[in-house]
Design a protein around this motif. Structure first.
Motif, PDB file in Angstrom:
ATOM      1  N   GLY B  14       0.765  -1.243   0.000  1.00 15.17           N
ATOM      2  CA  GLY B  14       0.000   0.000   0.000  1.00 15.17           C
ATOM      3  C   GLY B  14       0.792   1.286   0.000  1.00 15.17           C
ATOM      4  O   GLY B  14       0.213   2.376   0.122  1.00 15.17           O
ATOM      5  N   TYR B  15       2.114   1.197  -0.168  1.00 18.30           N
ATOM      6  CA  TYR B  15       2.930   2.414  -0.125  1.00 18.30           C
ATOM      7  C   TYR B  15       3.064   3.044  -1.509  1.00 18.30           C
ATOM      8  O   TYR B  15       3.261   2.346  -2.507  1.00 18.30           O
ATOM      9  N   ILE B  16       2.990   4.371  -1.538  1.00 14.44           N
ATOM     10  CA  ILE B  16       3.174   5.125  -2.777  1.00 14.44           C
ATOM     11  C   ILE B  16       4.417   5.993  -2.683  1.00 14.44           C
ATOM     12  O   ILE B  16       4.788   6.655  -3.640  1.00 14.44           O
ATOM     13  N   ALA B  17       5.031   6.010  -1.515  1.00 12.25           N
ATOM     14  CA  ALA B  17       6.289   6.727  -1.319  1.00 12.25           C
ATOM     15  C   ALA B  17       7.080   5.954  -0.275  1.00 12.25           C
ATOM     16  O   ALA B  17       6.504   5.330   0.618  1.00 12.25           O
ATOM     17  N   GLY B  18       8.385   6.005  -0.414  1.00  9.40           N
ATOM     18  CA  GLY B  18       9.242   5.324   0.545  1.00  9.40           C
ATOM     19  C   GLY B  18       9.529   6.200   1.750  1.00  9.40           C
ATOM     20  O   GLY B  18       9.020   7.315   1.861  1.00  9.40           O
ATOM     21  N   PRO B  19      10.347   5.702   2.664  1.00  4.13           N
ATOM     22  CA  PRO B  19      10.738   6.516   3.817  1.00  4.13           C
ATOM     23  C   PRO B  19      11.512   7.772   3.375  1.00  4.13           C
ATOM     24  O   PRO B  19      12.091   7.789   2.298  1.00  4.13           O
ATOM     25  N   ASN B  20      11.499   8.806   4.226  1.00  7.38           N
ATOM     26  CA  ASN B  20      12.253  10.047   3.993  1.00  7.38           C
ATOM     27  C   ASN B  20      11.764  10.825   2.778  1.00  7.38           C
ATOM     28  O   ASN B  20      12.550  11.410   2.033  1.00  7.38           O
ATOM     29  N   ASP B  21      10.449  10.822   2.577  1.00  9.72           N
ATOM     30  CA  ASP B  21       9.822  11.589   1.503  1.00  9.72           C
ATOM     31  C   ASP B  21       9.804  13.064   1.914  1.00  9.72           C
ATOM     32  O   ASP B  21       9.118  13.437   2.851  1.00  9.72           O
ATOM     33  N   ASP B  22      10.570  13.909   1.237  1.00 12.01           N
ATOM     34  CA  ASP B  22      10.549  15.337   1.524  1.00 12.01           C
ATOM     35  C   ASP B  22      10.896  16.093   0.244  1.00 12.01           C
ATOM     36  O   ASP B  22      11.231  15.490  -0.766  1.00 12.01           O
ATOM     37  N   GLY B  27       9.131  11.584  -3.143  1.00 15.67           N
ATOM     38  CA  GLY B  27       8.753  10.177  -3.236  1.00 15.67           C
ATOM     39  C   GLY B  27       9.540   9.292  -2.287  1.00 15.67           C
ATOM     40  O   GLY B  27       9.212   8.122  -2.137  1.00 15.67           O
ATOM     41  N   GLY B  28      10.568   9.832  -1.668  1.00 20.53           N
ATOM     42  CA  GLY B  28      11.302   9.072  -0.651  1.00 20.53           C
ATOM     43  C   GLY B  28      12.214   8.011  -1.217  1.00 20.53           C
ATOM     44  O   GLY B  28      12.343   7.840  -2.438  1.00 20.53           O
ATOM     45  N   ASP B  29      12.853   7.282  -0.319  1.00 19.28           N
ATOM     46  CA  ASP B  29      13.800   6.224  -0.701  1.00 19.28           C
ATOM     47  C   ASP B  29      13.056   5.108  -1.438  1.00 19.28           C
ATOM     48  O   ASP B  29      12.001   4.656  -1.000  1.00 19.28           O
ATOM     49  N   GLY B  63      -7.761  16.121 -19.607  1.00 17.24           N
ATOM     50  CA  GLY B  63      -8.080  17.485 -20.034  1.00 17.24           C
ATOM     51  C   GLY B  63      -7.892  18.512 -18.937  1.00 17.24           C
ATOM     52  O   GLY B  63      -7.983  19.722 -19.174  1.00 17.24           O
ATOM     53  N   ALA B  64      -7.661  18.030 -17.718  1.00 13.05           N
ATOM     54  CA  ALA B  64      -7.389  18.910 -16.571  1.00 13.05           C
ATOM     55  C   ALA B  64      -6.724  18.073 -15.492  1.00 13.05           C
ATOM     56  O   ALA B  64      -6.799  16.835 -15.519  1.00 13.05           O
ATOM     57  N   VAL B  65      -6.068  18.757 -14.569  1.00  8.64           N
ATOM     58  CA  VAL B  65      -5.420  18.074 -13.445  1.00  8.64           C
ATOM     59  C   VAL B  65      -5.986  18.649 -12.150  1.00  8.64           C
ATOM     60  O   VAL B  65      -6.164  19.862 -12.026  1.00  8.64           O
ATOM     61  N   LEU B  66      -6.299  17.751 -11.201  1.00 11.28           N
ATOM     62  CA  LEU B  66      -6.620  18.186  -9.843  1.00 11.28           C
ATOM     63  C   LEU B  66      -5.560  17.562  -8.946  1.00 11.28           C
ATOM     64  O   LEU B  66      -5.418  16.331  -8.903  1.00 11.28           O
ATOM     65  N   ALA B  67      -4.787  18.397  -8.281  1.00 10.36           N
ATOM     66  CA  ALA B  67      -3.642  17.876  -7.537  1.00 10.36           C
ATOM     67  C   ALA B  67      -3.559  18.496  -6.156  1.00 10.36           C
ATOM     68  O   ALA B  67      -3.941  19.651  -5.949  1.00 10.36           O
ATOM     69  N   GLY B  68      -3.048  17.709  -5.213  1.00 16.37           N
ATOM     70  CA  GLY B  68      -2.878  18.202  -3.855  1.00 16.37           C
ATOM     71  C   GLY B  68      -1.728  19.197  -3.773  1.00 16.37           C
ATOM     72  O   GLY B  68      -0.787  19.165  -4.575  1.00 16.37           O
ATOM     73  N   ARG B  69      -1.810  20.041  -2.770  1.00 20.19           N
ATOM     74  CA  ARG B  69      -0.821  21.103  -2.632  1.00 20.19           C
ATOM     75  C   ARG B  69       0.585  20.549  -2.409  1.00 20.19           C
ATOM     76  O   ARG B  69       1.565  21.031  -2.982  1.00 20.19           O
ATOM     77  N   ARG B  70       0.684  19.528  -1.573  1.00 18.61           N
ATOM     78  CA  ARG B  70       1.986  18.926  -1.306  1.00 18.61           C
ATOM     79  C   ARG B  70       2.630  18.416  -2.599  1.00 18.61           C
ATOM     80  O   ARG B  70       3.810  18.638  -2.858  1.00 18.61           O
ATOM     81  N   THR B  71       1.800  17.745  -3.408  1.00 19.00           N
ATOM     82  CA  THR B  71       2.280  17.186  -4.673  1.00 19.00           C
ATOM     83  C   THR B  71       2.769  18.281  -5.608  1.00 19.00           C
ATOM     84  O   THR B  71       3.878  18.210  -6.152  1.00 19.00           O
ATOM     85  N   VAL B  72       1.956  19.310  -5.808  1.00 20.00           N
ATOM     86  CA  VAL B  72       2.343  20.347  -6.776  1.00 20.00           C
ATOM     87  C   VAL B  72       3.523  21.171  -6.285  1.00 20.00           C
ATOM     88  O   VAL B  72       4.367  21.586  -7.094  1.00 20.00           O
ATOM     89  N   GLU B  73       3.589  21.399  -4.984  1.00 21.32           N
ATOM     90  CA  GLU B  73       4.707  22.220  -4.494  1.00 21.32           C
ATOM     91  C   GLU B  73       6.035  21.470  -4.596  1.00 21.32           C
ATOM     92  O   GLU B  73       7.083  22.084  -4.770  1.00 21.32           O
ATOM     93  N   GLN B  74       5.972  20.130  -4.500  1.00 17.80           N
ATOM     94  CA  GLN B  74       7.223  19.371  -4.632  1.00 17.80           C
ATOM     95  C   GLN B  74       7.851  19.549  -6.012  1.00 17.80           C
ATOM     96  O   GLN B  74       9.052  19.420  -6.182  1.00 17.80           O
ATOM     97  N   VAL B  75       7.022  19.788  -7.020  1.00 21.54           N
ATOM     98  CA  VAL B  75       7.546  19.929  -8.393  1.00 21.54           C
ATOM     99  C   VAL B  75       7.299  21.340  -8.927  1.00 21.54           C
ATOM    100  O   VAL B  75       7.316  21.563 -10.143  1.00 21.54           O
ATOM    101  N   ASP B  76       7.116  22.298  -8.028  1.00 21.86           N
ATOM    102  CA  ASP B  76       6.700  23.672  -8.361  1.00 21.86           C
ATOM    103  C   ASP B  76       5.710  23.718  -9.527  1.00 21.86           C
ATOM    104  O   ASP B  76       5.940  24.350 -10.568  1.00 21.86           O
ATOM    105  N   HIS B  77       4.592  23.005  -9.344  1.00 25.00           N
ATOM    106  CA  HIS B  77       3.465  23.077 -10.301  1.00 25.00           C
ATOM    107  C   HIS B  77       3.901  22.722 -11.718  1.00 25.00           C
ATOM    108  O   HIS B  77       3.398  23.277 -12.684  1.00 25.00           O
ATOM    109  N   TRP B  78       4.848  21.811 -11.855  1.00 29.07           N
ATOM    110  CA  TRP B  78       5.382  21.428 -13.170  1.00 29.07           C
ATOM    111  C   TRP B  78       5.777  22.684 -13.958  1.00 29.07           C
ATOM    112  O   TRP B  78       5.555  22.774 -15.168  1.00 29.07           O
ATOM    113  N   ASN B  79       6.305  23.644 -13.263  1.00 31.80           N
ATOM    114  CA  ASN B  79       6.634  24.955 -13.852  1.00 31.80           C
ATOM    115  C   ASN B  79       5.442  25.579 -14.583  1.00 31.80           C
ATOM    116  O   ASN B  79       5.610  26.315 -15.565  1.00 31.80           O
TER     117      ASN B  79
END
Lengths: 193, 193
Positions: B14-22, B27-29, B63-79
């Protein structure tokens, strides 16, 4: 050589028991939902039709059982008889009094490696059925679980007891077989070593 | 009417990210292990051959993306540009400064129902790609997530961040399609209402 196989019905979010799982309510609230795929064409609990039925038959070919103490105590060791095969329970504490009446039930205090070795020897050319979430994780950790047959049920429980909760490390698997039915996705994995 | 679909690569536990995700280690280790199935015949990250390739193409028709804030900020909103489609971020706090430069990015403070309604309107007859574990769970809870495309990877992580962790209640699913490949079991579910 006998293989050890965990058979487990699991929700998509990883639960194998619902909330309030205790001896008076084995499997917890909603437990039945995880086992609805065990339904005969007449709607009774039992061998399903189609490919899930073949899986059901395959599951019943075990030659020994290795089960966690919590699991066996909830059903009082199946009254000492699970299809007439030997049952091994790894535990550091002595068994409860009923076990004296069950010649097929053996408590093993020397650890899960020893319990599995005894179960494999007893199973001969048949497989060892592994029961119990905690015990399966300990078997994985000790390197004595060979395969996992997961029945993944199309439901999210949102709470309860998970199959994988105390696993200490990364384990690589190989997908051996996928059986796609409307009631469940049956995935068989082999543990890579 | 547009459908909203979560695409997620998940370990069997059930994991989608490993430890030390920051933010410095998105996505973590071990995160890469969950996405190895995105591999071209030349071994590069990209469109795989065979049925997983068809799934890859299908995924790219949003045709559109709905994304969580944590997700988008990690990649700066895909520029500010994800295939040129509008991006909606449900959040109660105002956006960071970079967002002023991203006309396709809209922060929605009125809740996830409103964010999804705007995303669906923007997507037209294409689908809304849902990103982020927390956001997907909030969308499920609010009844605005229509489908889940899970890429179940044959690995046990034993730790990290789970897809389903804060889901408040039981959700029934329907299995829509199973694609069986050696790298992953791709299961598509529809949420029952």
């Amino acid at each position: 050589m006998s293989a050890s196989v965990l058979y487990m019905s699991m929700s998509l979010d990883g639960y194998i028991a619902g909330p309030n799982d205790d001896p008076g309510n084995p499997g917890g609230d909603g437990f039945g939902r995880l086992h609805e795929w065990f339904t005969t064409p007449d709607g009774e609990f039992g061998r399903p039709a189609g490919p899930a039925g073949e899986l059901f038959d395959e599951m019943n070919t075990y030659g020994a059982v290795l089960a966690g103490r919590r699991t066996v105590e909830q059903v009082d060791h199946w009254n000492g008889d699970r299809q007439g095969v030997p049952i091994f329970v790894p535990s550091h504490r002595p068994p409860g009094p009923s076990v004296a009446n069950y010649p097929l039930v053996t408590y093993v205090t020397e650890g899960i490696e020893s319990a599995m070795a005894q179960a494999k020897a007893a199973a001969g050319d048949r497989y060892v059925l592994v029961h119990g979430a905690y015990t399966a994780q300990r078997a994985l950790e000790a390197g004595v679980l060979d395969e996992l047959q997961i029945h993944q049920i199309p439901v999210l429980f949102g709470g309860g007891r998970r199959q994988f909760e105390v696993l200490p490390s990364h384990v690589e698997l190989e997908i051996v077989r996928v059986i796609d039915t409307p009631e469940a996705t049956h995935i068989r994995y082999r543990v890579r070593r």
